[in-house]
Design a protein around this motif. Structure first.
Motif, PDB file in Angstrom:
ATOM      1  N   ASP A 107       0.805  -1.230   0.000  1.00  0.00           N
ATOM      2  CA  ASP A 107       0.000   0.000   0.000  1.00  0.00           C
ATOM      3  C   ASP A 107       0.835   1.275   0.000  1.00  0.00           C
ATOM      4  O   ASP A 107       0.284   2.366   0.010  1.00  0.00           O
ATOM      5  CB  ASP A 107      -0.958   0.007   1.195  1.00  0.00           C
ATOM      6  CG  ASP A 107      -0.248   0.056   2.538  1.00  0.00           C
ATOM      7  OD1 ASP A 107       0.972  -0.209   2.587  1.00  0.00           O
ATOM      8  OD2 ASP A 107      -0.923   0.351   3.538  1.00  0.00           O
ATOM      9  N   GLY A 108       2.158   1.183   0.026  1.00  0.00           N
ATOM     10  CA  GLY A 108       2.994   2.377  -0.027  1.00  0.00           C
ATOM     11  C   GLY A 108       4.258   2.263   0.800  1.00  0.00           C
ATOM     12  O   GLY A 108       4.711   1.171   1.132  1.00  0.00           O
ATOM     13  N   ASP A 123       1.249   6.753   0.067  1.00  0.00           N
ATOM     14  CA  ASP A 123       0.680   5.787  -0.864  1.00  0.00           C
ATOM     15  C   ASP A 123       1.510   5.830  -2.137  1.00  0.00           C
ATOM     16  O   ASP A 123       2.239   6.794  -2.395  1.00  0.00           O
ATOM     17  CB  ASP A 123      -0.774   6.138  -1.186  1.00  0.00           C
ATOM     18  CG  ASP A 123      -1.687   5.961   0.016  1.00  0.00           C
ATOM     19  OD1 ASP A 123      -1.416   5.070   0.849  1.00  0.00           O
ATOM     20  OD2 ASP A 123      -2.672   6.718   0.117  1.00  0.00           O
ATOM     21  N   TRP A 124       1.380   4.801  -2.961  1.00  0.00           N
ATOM     22  CA  TRP A 124       2.131   4.799  -4.209  1.00  0.00           C
ATOM     23  C   TRP A 124       1.745   5.996  -5.079  1.00  0.00           C
ATOM     24  O   TRP A 124       2.570   6.512  -5.825  1.00  0.00           O
ATOM     25  CB  TRP A 124       1.906   3.482  -4.953  1.00  0.00           C
ATOM     26  CG  TRP A 124       2.557   2.326  -4.256  1.00  0.00           C
ATOM     27  CD1 TRP A 124       1.930   1.323  -3.587  1.00  0.00           C
ATOM     28  CD2 TRP A 124       3.952   2.073  -4.139  1.00  0.00           C
ATOM     29  NE1 TRP A 124       2.855   0.462  -3.054  1.00  0.00           N
ATOM     30  CE2 TRP A 124       4.109   0.895  -3.384  1.00  0.00           C
ATOM     31  CE3 TRP A 124       5.094   2.714  -4.589  1.00  0.00           C
ATOM     32  CZ2 TRP A 124       5.343   0.358  -3.078  1.00  0.00           C
ATOM     33  CZ3 TRP A 124       6.330   2.180  -4.278  1.00  0.00           C
ATOM     34  CH2 TRP A 124       6.448   1.010  -3.534  1.00  0.00           C
ATOM     35  N   SER A 125       0.500   6.451  -4.964  1.00  0.00           N
ATOM     36  CA  SER A 125       0.055   7.600  -5.765  1.00  0.00           C
ATOM     37  C   SER A 125       0.666   8.916  -5.277  1.00  0.00           C
ATOM     38  O   SER A 125       0.565   9.933  -5.966  1.00  0.00           O
ATOM     39  CB  SER A 125      -1.467   7.698  -5.747  1.00  0.00           C
ATOM     40  OG  SER A 125      -1.934   7.850  -4.422  1.00  0.00           O
ATOM     41  N   ASP A 126       1.317   8.915  -4.111  1.00  0.00           N
ATOM     42  CA  ASP A 126       1.965  10.120  -3.582  1.00  0.00           C
ATOM     43  C   ASP A 126       3.386  10.302  -4.106  1.00  0.00           C
ATOM     44  O   ASP A 126       4.056  11.275  -3.774  1.00  0.00           O
ATOM     45  CB  ASP A 126       2.016  10.075  -2.050  1.00  0.00           C
ATOM     46  CG  ASP A 126       0.641  10.108  -1.422  1.00  0.00           C
ATOM     47  OD1 ASP A 126      -0.275  10.674  -2.048  1.00  0.00           O
ATOM     48  OD2 ASP A 126       0.483   9.559  -0.307  1.00  0.00           O
ATOM     49  N   GLN A 172       4.597  -1.689  -9.301  1.00  0.00           N
ATOM     50  CA  GLN A 172       3.871  -0.615  -8.618  1.00  0.00           C
ATOM     51  C   GLN A 172       4.047   0.716  -9.346  1.00  0.00           C
ATOM     52  O   GLN A 172       3.096   1.493  -9.473  1.00  0.00           O
ATOM     53  CB  GLN A 172       4.353  -0.476  -7.162  1.00  0.00           C
ATOM     54  CG  GLN A 172       3.957  -1.613  -6.270  1.00  0.00           C
ATOM     55  CD  GLN A 172       2.454  -1.683  -6.056  1.00  0.00           C
ATOM     56  OE1 GLN A 172       1.728  -0.702  -6.173  1.00  0.00           O
ATOM     57  NE2 GLN A 172       1.978  -2.875  -5.741  1.00  0.00           N
ATOM     58  N   GLN A 174       4.552   1.123 -12.542  1.00  0.00           N
ATOM     59  CA  GLN A 174       3.759   1.075 -13.769  1.00  0.00           C
ATOM     60  C   GLN A 174       2.262   1.164 -13.458  1.00  0.00           C
ATOM     61  O   GLN A 174       1.536   1.904 -14.123  1.00  0.00           O
ATOM     62  CB  GLN A 174       4.064  -0.217 -14.524  1.00  0.00           C
ATOM     63  CG  GLN A 174       3.412  -0.290 -15.876  1.00  0.00           C
ATOM     64  CD  GLN A 174       3.826  -1.548 -16.619  1.00  0.00           C
ATOM     65  OE1 GLN A 174       4.368  -2.474 -16.039  1.00  0.00           O
ATOM     66  NE2 GLN A 174       3.558  -1.567 -17.919  1.00  0.00           N
ATOM     67  N   GLU A 175       1.822   0.450 -12.438  1.00  0.00           N
ATOM     68  CA  GLU A 175       0.398   0.442 -12.086  1.00  0.00           C
ATOM     69  C   GLU A 175      -0.103   1.816 -11.668  1.00  0.00           C
ATOM     70  O   GLU A 175      -1.224   2.204 -11.961  1.00  0.00           O
ATOM     71  CB  GLU A 175       0.157  -0.563 -10.961  1.00  0.00           C
ATOM     72  CG  GLU A 175      -1.279  -0.684 -10.516  1.00  0.00           C
ATOM     73  CD  GLU A 175      -1.435  -1.680  -9.386  1.00  0.00           C
ATOM     74  OE1 GLU A 175      -2.314  -1.458  -8.530  1.00  0.00           O
ATOM     75  OE2 GLU A 175      -0.679  -2.671  -9.352  1.00  0.00           O
ATOM     76  N   HIS A 176       0.746   2.580 -10.949  1.00  0.00           N
ATOM     77  CA  HIS A 176       0.333   3.884 -10.438  1.00  0.00           C
ATOM     78  C   HIS A 176       0.858   5.042 -11.301  1.00  0.00           C
ATOM     79  O   HIS A 176       0.822   6.197 -10.875  1.00  0.00           O
ATOM     80  CB  HIS A 176       0.789   4.047  -8.984  1.00  0.00           C
ATOM     81  CG  HIS A 176       0.052   3.145  -8.056  1.00  0.00           C
ATOM     82  ND1 HIS A 176       0.489   1.872  -7.755  1.00  0.00           N
ATOM     83  CD2 HIS A 176      -1.112   3.316  -7.388  1.00  0.00           C
ATOM     84  CE1 HIS A 176      -0.358   1.303  -6.919  1.00  0.00           C
ATOM     85  NE2 HIS A 176      -1.338   2.153  -6.689  1.00  0.00           N
ATOM     86  N   HIS A 177       1.353   4.723 -12.494  1.00  0.00           N
ATOM     87  CA  HIS A 177       1.816   5.724 -13.461  1.00  0.00           C
ATOM     88  C   HIS A 177       2.865   6.656 -12.851  1.00  0.00           C
ATOM     89  O   HIS A 177       2.793   7.875 -13.004  1.00  0.00           O
ATOM     90  CB  HIS A 177       0.643   6.526 -14.025  1.00  0.00           C
ATOM     91  CG  HIS A 177      -0.456   5.657 -14.550  1.00  0.00           C
ATOM     92  ND1 HIS A 177      -0.320   4.915 -15.696  1.00  0.00           N
ATOM     93  CD2 HIS A 177      -1.688   5.385 -14.061  1.00  0.00           C
ATOM     94  CE1 HIS A 177      -1.425   4.233 -15.910  1.00  0.00           C
ATOM     95  NE2 HIS A 177      -2.290   4.494 -14.928  1.00  0.00           N
ATOM     96  N   ILE A 178       3.820   6.055 -12.167  1.00  0.00           N
ATOM     97  CA  ILE A 178       4.919   6.811 -11.564  1.00  0.00           C
ATOM     98  C   ILE A 178       6.050   6.887 -12.574  1.00  0.00           C
ATOM     99  O   ILE A 178       6.463   5.860 -13.138  1.00  0.00           O
ATOM    100  CB  ILE A 178       5.395   6.129 -10.256  1.00  0.00           C
ATOM    101  CG1 ILE A 178       4.258   6.075  -9.246  1.00  0.00           C
ATOM    102  CG2 ILE A 178       6.615   6.847  -9.693  1.00  0.00           C
ATOM    103  CD1 ILE A 178       4.537   5.202  -8.041  1.00  0.00           C
TER     104      ILE A 178
END
Length: 183
Positions: A107-108, A123-126, A172, A174-178
């Motif tokens: 989760d991050g 989070d990965w989106s952060d 992660q 790739q999934e979260h467009h980082i």
């Protein structure tokens, strides 16, 4: 006939034992304690920073010195007081050493870099971008540099602890467009 040892010899044995055993234990104890405290379901790895190893080492050193002070002071009141004080300081250093950690999970990423009680969870989106520095093997380890949206950065060496999670990290990203850039 039972030998009659002076009680101060027990403190000498404790001091010498601490000095002989602690270098070996310092290789395993910090990671074991951090994993015992911070490892949750879904956590991939808990990383202990160098600061913690130094604090554990200083705590073990103070406890060893405390025992030897009591031995050399012939277990008199002053040497016992100094020994107790140094032991308490050593125990507090152990407690403080358990605070800093970095945890990578599904989760991050959770981070506590200093001795405070506050830690940050991202989070990965952060994560804004990840820079991956490739270093020749003779010069060290490849390094991940995480850049978070709040301006904070985190560097992690791709050592033997991180290596098994390289593929999961890339998934992660790739999934979260980082943004992932190799340098």
């Amino acid at each position: 006939m039972v030998p009659n040892y002076e009680k101060r010899h027990f403190f000498m044995a404790i001091g010498i034992g601490v000095f002989m055993v602690s270098p070996l234990l310092l290789l395993f104890i910090p990671a074991f304690i951090a994993n015992s405290i911070y490892f949750d379901p879904g956590t991939w790895i808990v990383i202990v920073p160098t600061l913690s190893y130094y604090l554990y080492g200083a705590g073990a050193f103070l406890i060893g010195v405390a025992s030897l002070i009591i031995y050399f002071g012939n277990v008199n009141k002053l040497s016992v007081m100094i020994g107790i004080f140094l032991s308490i300081v050593g125990i507090f250093l152990f407690l403080f050493a358990a605070k800093p950690f970095t945890s990578i999970a599904a989760d991050g990423i959770s981070i506590r870099e200093d001795l405070s009680n506050e830690f940050s969870h991202y989070d990965w989106s952060d994560i804004e971008t990840v820079l991956y520095y490739e270093v020749p093997r003779s010069e060290g380890f490849n390094t991940y540099e995480f850049h978070f949206y709040d301006g904070r950065t985190l560097q992690l060496s791709k050592n033997g602890y991180i290596e098994p999670y390289h593929r999961a990290l890339l998934e992660q990203f790739q999934e979260h467009h980082i943004s992932f850039k190799r340098k």
